[in-house]
Motif scaffolding. Structure first.
Motif, mmCIF file in Angstrom:
data_model
loop_
_atom_site.group_PDB
_atom_site.id
_atom_site.type_symbol
_atom_site.label_atom_id
_atom_site.label_comp_id
_atom_site.label_asym_id
_atom_site.label_seq_id
_atom_site.Cartn_x
_atom_site.Cartn_y
_atom_site.Cartn_z
ATOM 1 N N VAL C 219 34.562 51.426 29.465
ATOM 2 C CA VAL C 219 35.351 51.821 28.295
ATOM 3 C C VAL C 219 35.724 53.289 28.450
ATOM 4 C CG1 VAL C 219 35.381 52.075 25.780
ATOM 5 C CG2 VAL C 219 34.140 50.174 26.819
ATOM 6 N N LYS C 220 37.008 53.566 28.416
ATOM 7 C CA LYS C 220 37.466 54.963 28.475
ATOM 8 C C LYS C 220 38.324 55.225 27.241
ATOM 9 C CE LYS C 220 36.534 56.639 32.832
ATOM 10 N NZ LYS C 220 35.276 57.326 32.788
ATOM 11 N N GLY C 221 38.685 56.492 27.050
ATOM 12 C CA GLY C 221 39.576 56.820 25.940
ATOM 13 C C GLY C 221 38.821 57.148 24.675
ATOM 14 N N TYR C 222 39.494 57.010 23.549
ATOM 15 C CA TYR C 222 38.961 57.483 22.286
ATOM 16 C C TYR C 222 39.545 56.647 21.166
ATOM 17 C CZ TYR C 222 43.470 59.715 22.810
ATOM 18 O OH TYR C 222 44.796 59.927 23.026
ATOM 19 N N VAL C 223 39.077 56.940 19.971
ATOM 20 C CA VAL C 223 39.502 56.159 18.810
ATOM 21 C C VAL C 223 41.029 56.031 18.782
ATOM 22 C CG1 VAL C 223 39.384 58.254 17.386
ATOM 23 C CG2 VAL C 223 39.466 56.016 16.277
ATOM 24 N N GLY C 224 41.470 54.808 18.544
ATOM 25 C CA GLY C 224 42.909 54.567 18.510
ATOM 26 C C GLY C 224 43.509 54.306 19.868
ATOM 27 N N ASN C 225 42.815 54.721 20.910
ATOM 28 C CA ASN C 225 43.364 54.592 22.255
ATOM 29 C C ASN C 225 42.278 54.315 23.299
ATOM 30 O OD1 ASN C 225 46.387 55.522 22.031
ATOM 31 N ND2 ASN C 225 45.191 56.931 20.761
ATOM 32 N N PHE C 226 41.542 53.243 23.113
ATOM 33 C CA PHE C 226 40.525 52.887 24.101
ATOM 34 C C PHE C 226 41.168 52.093 25.249
ATOM 35 C CE2 PHE C 226 37.850 53.137 20.218
ATOM 36 C CZ PHE C 226 36.920 54.075 20.662
ATOM 37 N N ASP C 227 40.742 52.420 26.479
ATOM 38 C CA ASP C 227 41.144 51.629 27.639
ATOM 39 C C ASP C 227 39.910 50.881 28.118
ATOM 40 O OD1 ASP C 227 43.888 52.504 28.027
ATOM 41 O OD2 ASP C 227 42.960 54.466 28.358
ATOM 42 N N VAL C 228 39.965 49.565 28.091
ATOM 43 C CA VAL C 228 38.775 48.762 28.379
ATOM 44 C C VAL C 228 39.012 47.910 29.615
ATOM 45 C CG1 VAL C 228 37.116 47.143 27.408
ATOM 46 C CG2 VAL C 228 38.411 48.641 25.889
ATOM 47 N N LYS C 229 38.034 47.962 30.539
ATOM 48 C CA LYS C 229 38.089 47.052 31.677
ATOM 49 C C LYS C 229 37.089 45.940 31.429
ATOM 50 C CE LYS C 229 39.738 50.082 35.273
ATOM 51 N NZ LYS C 229 39.327 51.192 36.123
ATOM 52 N N ILE C 230 37.528 44.718 31.651
ATOM 53 C CA ILE C 230 36.693 43.554 31.357
ATOM 54 C C ILE C 230 36.580 42.697 32.610
ATOM 55 C CG2 ILE C 230 36.487 41.487 29.911
ATOM 56 C CD1 ILE C 230 38.366 43.042 27.895
ATOM 57 N N ARG C 231 35.353 42.305 32.924
ATOM 58 C CA ARG C 231 35.144 41.479 34.113
ATOM 59 C C ARG C 231 35.160 39.991 33.738
ATOM 60 N NH1 ARG C 231 32.899 41.919 39.198
ATOM 61 N NH2 ARG C 231 32.603 44.141 38.812
ATOM 62 N N ARG C 232 36.072 39.264 34.361
ATOM 63 C CA ARG C 232 36.027 37.815 34.208
ATOM 64 C C ARG C 232 35.089 37.311 35.277
ATOM 65 N NH1 ARG C 232 37.694 32.715 35.815
ATOM 66 N NH2 ARG C 232 38.344 33.528 37.840
ATOM 67 N N LYS C 233 33.972 36.714 34.861
ATOM 68 C CA LYS C 233 33.005 36.229 35.841
ATOM 69 C C LYS C 233 33.514 34.899 36.403
ATOM 70 C CE LYS C 233 29.628 36.644 32.724
ATOM 71 N NZ LYS C 233 28.267 36.670 32.142
ATOM 72 N N ALA C 234 33.321 34.741 37.702
ATOM 73 C CA ALA C 234 33.829 33.532 38.350
ATOM 74 C C ALA C 234 33.162 32.295 37.771
ATOM 75 C CB ALA C 234 33.575 33.610 39.851
ATOM 76 N N THR C 235 33.958 31.321 37.346
ATOM 77 C CA THR C 235 33.415 30.087 36.768
ATOM 78 C C THR C 235 33.432 28.954 37.796
ATOM 79 O OG1 THR C 235 35.611 29.482 36.007
ATOM 80 C CG2 THR C 235 34.194 30.652 34.443
ATOM 81 N N TYR C 236 34.233 29.141 38.863
ATOM 82 C CA TYR C 236 34.438 28.126 39.920
ATOM 83 C C TYR C 236 35.058 26.854 39.365
ATOM 84 C CZ TYR C 236 31.564 31.581 42.091
ATOM 85 O OH TYR C 236 31.100 32.784 42.524
ATOM 86 N N VAL C 237 35.618 26.995 38.161
ATOM 87 C CA VAL C 237 36.306 25.870 37.537
ATOM 88 C C VAL C 237 37.592 26.440 36.922
ATOM 89 C CG1 VAL C 237 36.220 24.144 35.691
ATOM 90 C CG2 VAL C 237 34.134 24.700 36.964
ATOM 91 N N ASP C 238 38.689 25.777 37.184
ATOM 92 C CA ASP C 238 39.943 26.212 36.586
ATOM 93 C C ASP C 238 39.967 25.717 35.143
ATOM 94 O OD1 ASP C 238 42.478 26.651 35.715
ATOM 95 O OD2 ASP C 238 43.456 26.051 37.602
ATOM 96 N N TRP C 239 39.744 26.656 34.226
ATOM 97 C CA TRP C 239 39.609 26.264 32.818
ATOM 98 C C TRP C 239 40.914 25.728 32.232
ATOM 99 C CZ3 TRP C 239 35.863 30.051 29.743
ATOM 100 C CH2 TRP C 239 34.559 29.828 30.191
ATOM 101 N N SER C 240 42.025 26.060 32.889
ATOM 102 C CA SER C 240 43.268 25.535 32.339
ATOM 103 C C SER C 240 43.377 24.030 32.623
ATOM 104 C CB SER C 240 44.464 26.276 32.943
ATOM 105 O OG SER C 240 44.534 26.045 34.333
ATOM 106 N N LYS C 241 42.589 23.565 33.591
ATOM 107 C CA LYS C 241 42.624 22.127 33.892
ATOM 108 C C LYS C 241 41.432 21.376 33.299
ATOM 109 C CE LYS C 241 45.028 22.797 38.314
ATOM 110 N NZ LYS C 241 44.736 22.976 39.746
ATOM 111 N N CYS C 242 40.274 22.058 33.180
ATOM 112 C CA CYS C 242 39.043 21.396 32.716
ATOM 113 C C CYS C 242 39.218 20.892 31.286
ATOM 114 C CB CYS C 242 37.866 22.366 32.777
ATOM 115 S SG CYS C 242 36.328 21.670 32.131
ATOM 116 N N THR C 243 38.790 19.634 31.044
ATOM 117 C CA THR C 243 38.887 19.064 29.700
ATOM 118 C C THR C 243 37.528 18.982 29.024
ATOM 119 O OG1 THR C 243 38.556 16.832 30.505
ATOM 120 C CG2 THR C 243 40.832 17.623 30.403
ATOM 121 N N GLY C 244 36.504 19.389 29.750
ATOM 122 C CA GLY C 244 35.156 19.300 29.174
ATOM 123 C C GLY C 244 34.639 17.880 29.109
ATOM 124 N N CYS C 245 35.130 17.008 30.011
ATOM 125 C CA CYS C 245 34.715 15.599 29.968
ATOM 126 C C CYS C 245 33.290 15.415 30.471
ATOM 127 C CB CYS C 245 35.664 14.724 30.784
ATOM 128 S SG CYS C 245 35.530 14.968 32.577
#
Lengths: 296, 188, 651
Positions: C219-245
């Motif tokens: 997290v960098k920056g300040y109130v009103g203007n935070f710049d946040v880096k977020i890590r997407r952890k590898a799921t090894y599953v394409d969630w756009s295709k997974c239906t949760g079956c």
């Protein structure tokens, strides 16, 4: 490499717990631990001295520490109550210069904080390689179900027994594991045996001994291993008193851990004074000759 | 404050003295009772360990020093290692026992006698003379057949000495006792 | 220069110890002071009017208010000055209450000290210069970290307020610990039944971007203007295709520790934590997957008809810009392994209260049947132990975990409902039931469900045959008591997540000795932190139950909305600034700045110098002390001003 300690046997090991003394010396020899008995040592005062006068208790211990200091050797005591008294006195004197001065004023030969105190259990646990124990085993204790009983002083308090967890110590199990015995879980391993109340209030001891023996029976122990003269006496000497009072039929031998080690290392039951126990140990491992050699 | 039926009131000075020896304020105790729960000898106590602490919190010196519990505590330290407030309860019990003895409160004369016989044996010989210790205790307590059921069998093992081992440094030991006694007198 | 001095009595708070008229008398003799007076309560409206009138009547161009701490009323008096047409930064406070009257009893000495403090204020104010705040634009988006009930509430409220919300959740589903609970006290409504609608609301809300299985990286920056880096952890599953079956889950051969069920039962290396998970997508736990471990298997890939499995998946960093951040990272159940005397981990039938929740829950591994883990038998005697990991100094947890007493009562009730011929013993030290309907709930447990409350703590548990021997006390009777139990439930405390300090450092917020985040003020600013724009919600701040967590989630959202309601924010002018000519580019200031407010700036000739980001700077002054050349000064606290104060006090 030989490890060398100033040996403090303590009064019990000169009388009722002589087999602990004998077996400790034999086993230490086997494991290359040289014991130099502190010449003219005196009683540590045990519980009564510190219940009467704390300074007295410290001074009695300090005299022994000062004697050991002249040999430039650390102290080893097999009896955990002696260990407790000696180490507590040592820690208090190291911690508090005023206390050290007061104690030295009571002594002829002052103590200079130059030794460390260990129990036999601690020495066997920390200084001896488990491999070495394995190497020494001639007759594995296979099939023997052993419950390790520490009692109070081999587990607590935490600052004295700082080499293991006071709530669930495992040093005895780890030392005995190479012997090939089956170590059973003994939930009362750090419960109290009634300590020195045997003289004045035997009823207190019998009640606790009964609980301990009942649990040992329940977990199917053939033998209870101990590392304390009072634990041994309260469970062995008083086992028939327990049976008489509670109508029980316990017949569980109570062996010092050094006796079990001695047996596995090939010493005869006579050498180890096994025949001196009230409850006889008959389930000897390996050779049957060991049984017959037991003097009566 | 006065407890029902008690004539003495609060003795804060006594509490402070004991607290300085155990290095903790008794007010730390919140009466959870964990000390009592696995106390192996509490079955023989008149006041459980947490009640002893409660009496201390209320400054009830006399009730505490009269308590039998002090005499039946085996100093096994189970209470000490379990106390969530890190109070050295075993130490508290032995500090109180010494004070009880000093002030002449003896709830169990047999135990007092056993302890003193033991200490006398040390004073005389420098080590414990077990056969003599039991003999003296039985004589003095009048309980001649105490532990007689195991005595003969014990003798048969040959482990007991019939004569005391007198250490060479007996005079040093005596001097410890003497110096302590005179220093205690000096303080009073 | 025309200075006015105003001495406040604060009722008897000051006047009781300080002779105020004497202070006024002395002040009249100080340089440039043209007017001095005293008053009972300067902070009252009439007191403020007094100051305003005096400014105008006597043409004051500097004001010293001699009263309480500037923490209390500096804002009040600056506003009064501004209303009277004076630059508010030409007002100084002399604190003669906290630093004088409250801590002294000798009236003569206290009066002399008060006079000294006023002189100090006069000397400083005469060196004060007009200062003007700057303004900066505000990003209106909100980041919520943690998708438990507090985070869900904050996200929904912020979204309802018209803001775009990014909700980051480190697990693969939102719901948090509340999703693990069976029923909730004191109403006994089913936890899932009230929670899952909220989870679905999050999923379908177009203003909320749900990033599950993500973690905040930086997290960098300040109130009103935070710049946040977020890590997407590898799921090894394409969630756009997974239906949760869950077709893959059934076939996966790797059985692993089930975190959702707290180790009660096992799950698979590819799995869904629970049926109502949001998002309802599976992930592969790489460390346990046979393919990743041994190079063979890929069964999930074969059975997935949507071709969603992707063994080549990798972690990815994404970036977001937000104006405010709500931290709602929740708690972890205290690990009772530290209680060796209770045999947790050694005896299978000693379990935690959270494990018991999973056992009682119909969606749990035992389908809601209460069974002993050791032999599957139904327990008849159940012992509950409170304060495991709470109120225990020896175990490093002195605090009360707040929710366990009630949870324990609830579990006793549920036990009786599941096993009518059972008896529950509840060991407690104090029953803490301070909430709406809570005490009545405990009454019900006792009176209608036969819960056996025992006042005392358990010291030891050990196995004796098939039973567990529980050694406790009844302190009310003064007796040790022993219970042979079939099952023991440890009411474990609320502990901060282990990585809480790490997150606190990323966000530049404080945390306490346990790892709970620290609020700005325990009473008056309970959801703010010392970093403006970062707010707290839920059990990451302190042990809290569901109602309190939800209330705090809403409170944090309200605070964020209030902040973001403006298009521009005012930045305090009391910040550091660099005199570029004197800066040698050693960047010692950068190293000491606790707020990362120093930026390296390249001049036209390639020379690097420091630059203060005034919106991030808090004006603490550390940089000024570290600067070897005196290039950095803090406005309002220049060397000249400080030296003037010292001169007033010492000469």
């Amino acid at each position: 490499m030989t490890i060398k300690y100033a040996y403090y046997p303590g009064c019990s090991l000169e009388s009722l717990a002589r087999e602990y003394n004998v077996s400790t010396r034999l086993v230490c020899q086997d494991l290359d631990i040289e014991l130099v008995e502190i010449p003219d040592w005196n009683c540590c005062g045990a519980a009564p001295a510190c219940q009467v006068d704390h300074m007295l208790s410290s001074a009695l211990s300090a005299r022994n520490l000062a004697l050991a200091e002249s040999f430039k050797l650390n102290v080893m005591a097999p009896c955990p109550k002696c260990f407790n008294r000696l180490k507590e006195a040592d820690l208090e004197m190291k911690d508090n210069p005023d206390h050290l001065r007061e104690i030295n004023n009571l002594l002829e030969k002052p103590y200079h904080k130059g030794v460390q105190v260990k129990s036999l259990l601690q020495v066997l646990y920390q200084d001896v390689d488990r491999e070495l124990i394995s190497c020494r085993v001639k007759i594995p204790l296979e099939g023997l179900r052993v419950a390790c009983y520490y009692g109070c002083m081999n587990a607590r308090p935490a600052d004295i027994n700082d080499f293991q967890n006071p709530e669930d110590p495992t040093s005895m199990e780890e030392i005995l594991a190479p012997l090939g015995a089956e170590l059973v879980d003994y939930p009362l391993k750090t419960y109290c045996c009634g300590a020195a109340f045997g003289l004045a209030r035997v009823d207190l001891v019998l009640r606790l001994a009964n609980e301990l023996l009942e649990m040992a029976t329940l977990v199917g122990a053939d033998v209870i291993a101990v590392a304390c003269p009072l634990c041994q006496q309260n469970l062995d000497l008083r086992q028939l008193q327990v049976n008489a009072r509670y109508g029980t039929r316990y017949n569980i031998p109570i062996l010092y851990l050094t006796q079990l080690m001695g047996l596995a290392f090939g010493h005869s039951s006579k050498e180890l004074w096994l025949d001196k126990h009230f409850v006889k140990f008959r389930k000897l491992p390996g050779a049957t000759q060991a049984v017959s050699s037991g003097a009566r | 404050m006065r407890l029902k039926g008690q004539t003495r009131t609060v003795d804060r000075e006594f509490v402070a003295e004991v607290e300085s020896e155990i290095d903790t304020a008794v007010a730390a105790c919140y009466q959870c009772g964990k000390c009592t729960a696995d106390c192996p000898l509490s079955f023989s106590f008149d006041y459980t360990p947490n009640q002893i602490l409660r009496l201390m919190q209320l400054g009830q010196k006399e009730m505490v020093l009269r308590s039998e519990s002090l005499w039946y505590c085996a100093t096994c330290y189970t209470c000490t290692i379990r106390c969530p407030k890190e109070i050295d309860i075993a130490k508290l019990m032995s500090v109180l026992l010494i004070k009880a003895r000093q002030e002449g409160y003896v709830a169990d004369h047999k135990i007092r006698l056993a302890q003193e016989t033991f200490v006398n044996s040390v004073a005389r010989y420098g080590r414990i003379f077990e056969a003599g210790l039991v003999g003296t205790y039985n004589l003095k307590s009048g309980d001649l057949f105490n532990n007689a059921d195991i005595g003969p069998r014990l003798l048969a093992t040959g482990k007991l000495r019939f004569l005391p081992h007198r250490i060479k440094g007996r005079r040093e030991i005596r001097k410890i006792f003497d110096r302590l006694r005179s220093s205690r007198k000096g303080k009073r | 220069m025309r200075i006015g001095v105003f001495v406040c009595h604060c009722g008897s708070n000051i006047a009781g110890t300080v002779d105020c008229p004497r202070v006024v008398e002395a002040a009249r003799g100080f340089p440039h002071v043209v007017y001095a007076t005293d008053y009972t309560y300067l902070c009252a409206e009439s007191g403020q009017d007094l100051i305003k009138t005096a400014i105008q009547e006597y043409s004051l161009d500097r004001v010293v208010v001699s009263s309480c701490s500037p923490k209390m009323h500096e804002e009040t008096f600056r506003r009064a000055a501004r209303q009277a047409g004076l630059n508010p930064y030409l007002v100084e406070m002399a604190n003669i209450r906290e630093q004088c009257s409250w801590i002294h009893s000798d009236k003569e000495a206290a009066t002399r000290k008060a006079i000294d403090l006023v002189r100090k204020g006069v000397f400083k104010v005469s060196r004060d210069q007009e200062l003007f705040p700057s303004f900066f634009k505000v990003n209106k988006d909100v980041l919520v970290i943690g998708g438990g009930i507090a985070g869900i509430q904050a996200a929904l409220d912020a979204a309802q307020g018209g803001h775009r919300v990014t909700l980051v959740e480190k697990d693969q589903t939102i719901g948090g610990n509340m999703a693990r609970l069976d029923k909730t006290f004191p109403t006994l409504d089913c936890s899932s039944c009230i929670l899952t609608p909220r989870m679905v609301d999050v999923a379908v809300n177009e203003s909320i971007e749900l990033l599950a299985y993500h973690e905040v990286e930086e997290v960098k920056g300040y109130v009103g203007n935070f710049d946040v880096k977020i890590r997407r952890k590898a799921t090894y599953v394409d969630w756009s295709k997974c239906t949760g079956c869950e077709e893959c889950v059934g076939k996966c051969p790797a059985r692993i520790y089930d975190k959702f069920n707290q180790g009660l039962g096992r799950t698979k290396a590819i799995s869904l934590p629970f049926p109502q998970a949001v998002p309802k997508k599976v992930t592969i736990k790489k460390d346990f997957c046979h393919f990743f471990l041994k190079g063979k298997c890929r069964v999930c890939e074969k059975v997935c008809q949507f071709e969603a499995i992707n063994f080549d998946d990798q972690d990815q960093i994404i970036e977001r810009k937000v104006g405010a951040i709500v931290v709602a990272t929740g708690y972890e159940a205290f690990d009772p392994i530290a209680y060796l005397e209770y045999g947790f981990g050694k005896y299978k039938d000693v379990i935690t209260s959270l494990q018991y929740e999973r056992m009682v829950s119909a969606s749990g591994p035992t389908m809601g049947h209460i069974k002993r883990p050791s032999d599957g038998e139904e327990p008849k005697t159940i012992v509950f132990i409170s304060c495991v990991g709470s109120r225990d100094r020896a175990k490093g947890r002195s605090y009360c975990s707040v929710a366990c007493c009630m949870a324990m009562a609830k579990q006793a009730i549920l036990t009786k409902e599941h096993i009518p011929d059972s008896t529950s013993y509840l060991f407690y030290i104090d029953i803490r039931a301070g909430g709406k309907g809570y005490e009545e709930f405990v009454d019900r447990a006792r009176e209608e469900y036969g819960a056996q409350y025992v006042r005392g703590r358990v010291s030891k548990i050990y196995q004796k045959g098939k039973k567990l021997v529980v050694k406790g006390t009844d302190t009310l009777l003064g007796m040790p008591i022993e219970i042979e139990a079939d099952l023991v439930v440890l009411a474990v405390g609320i502990a901060p997540p282990q990585d809480a300090p790490e997150l606190a450092q990323k966000l530049n917020i404080s945390y306490d000795q346990y790892g709970f985040f620290v609020e700005s003020h325990p009473k008056l600013r309970p959801v703010e932190t010392n970093t403006t724009g970062v707010f707290l919600a839920g059990a990451c701040q302190a042990p809290m139950d569901i109602p309190a967590s939800v209330a705090q989630g809403s409170a944090a959202a309200a605070k964020a909305l209030g902040l973001l309601a403006k298009d521009e924010l005012e930045a305090s002018p009391i910040v550091a600034s660099v005199e570029i000519k004197r800066c040698v580019g050693c960047f010692k200031c950068e190293a000491v700045c606790p707020f990362s407010a120093i930026q390296r700036q390249e001049l036209r000739d390639g020379i690097m110098v420091s630059n203060v980001i005034s919106t991030v700077c808090k004006g603490c002054g550390l940089c000024g002390v570290a600067c070897p050349t005196g290039a950095i000064k803090v406005n309002g606290f220049t060397d000249e001003q400080i030296l003037a104060e010292m001169e007033a006090l010492l000469l």
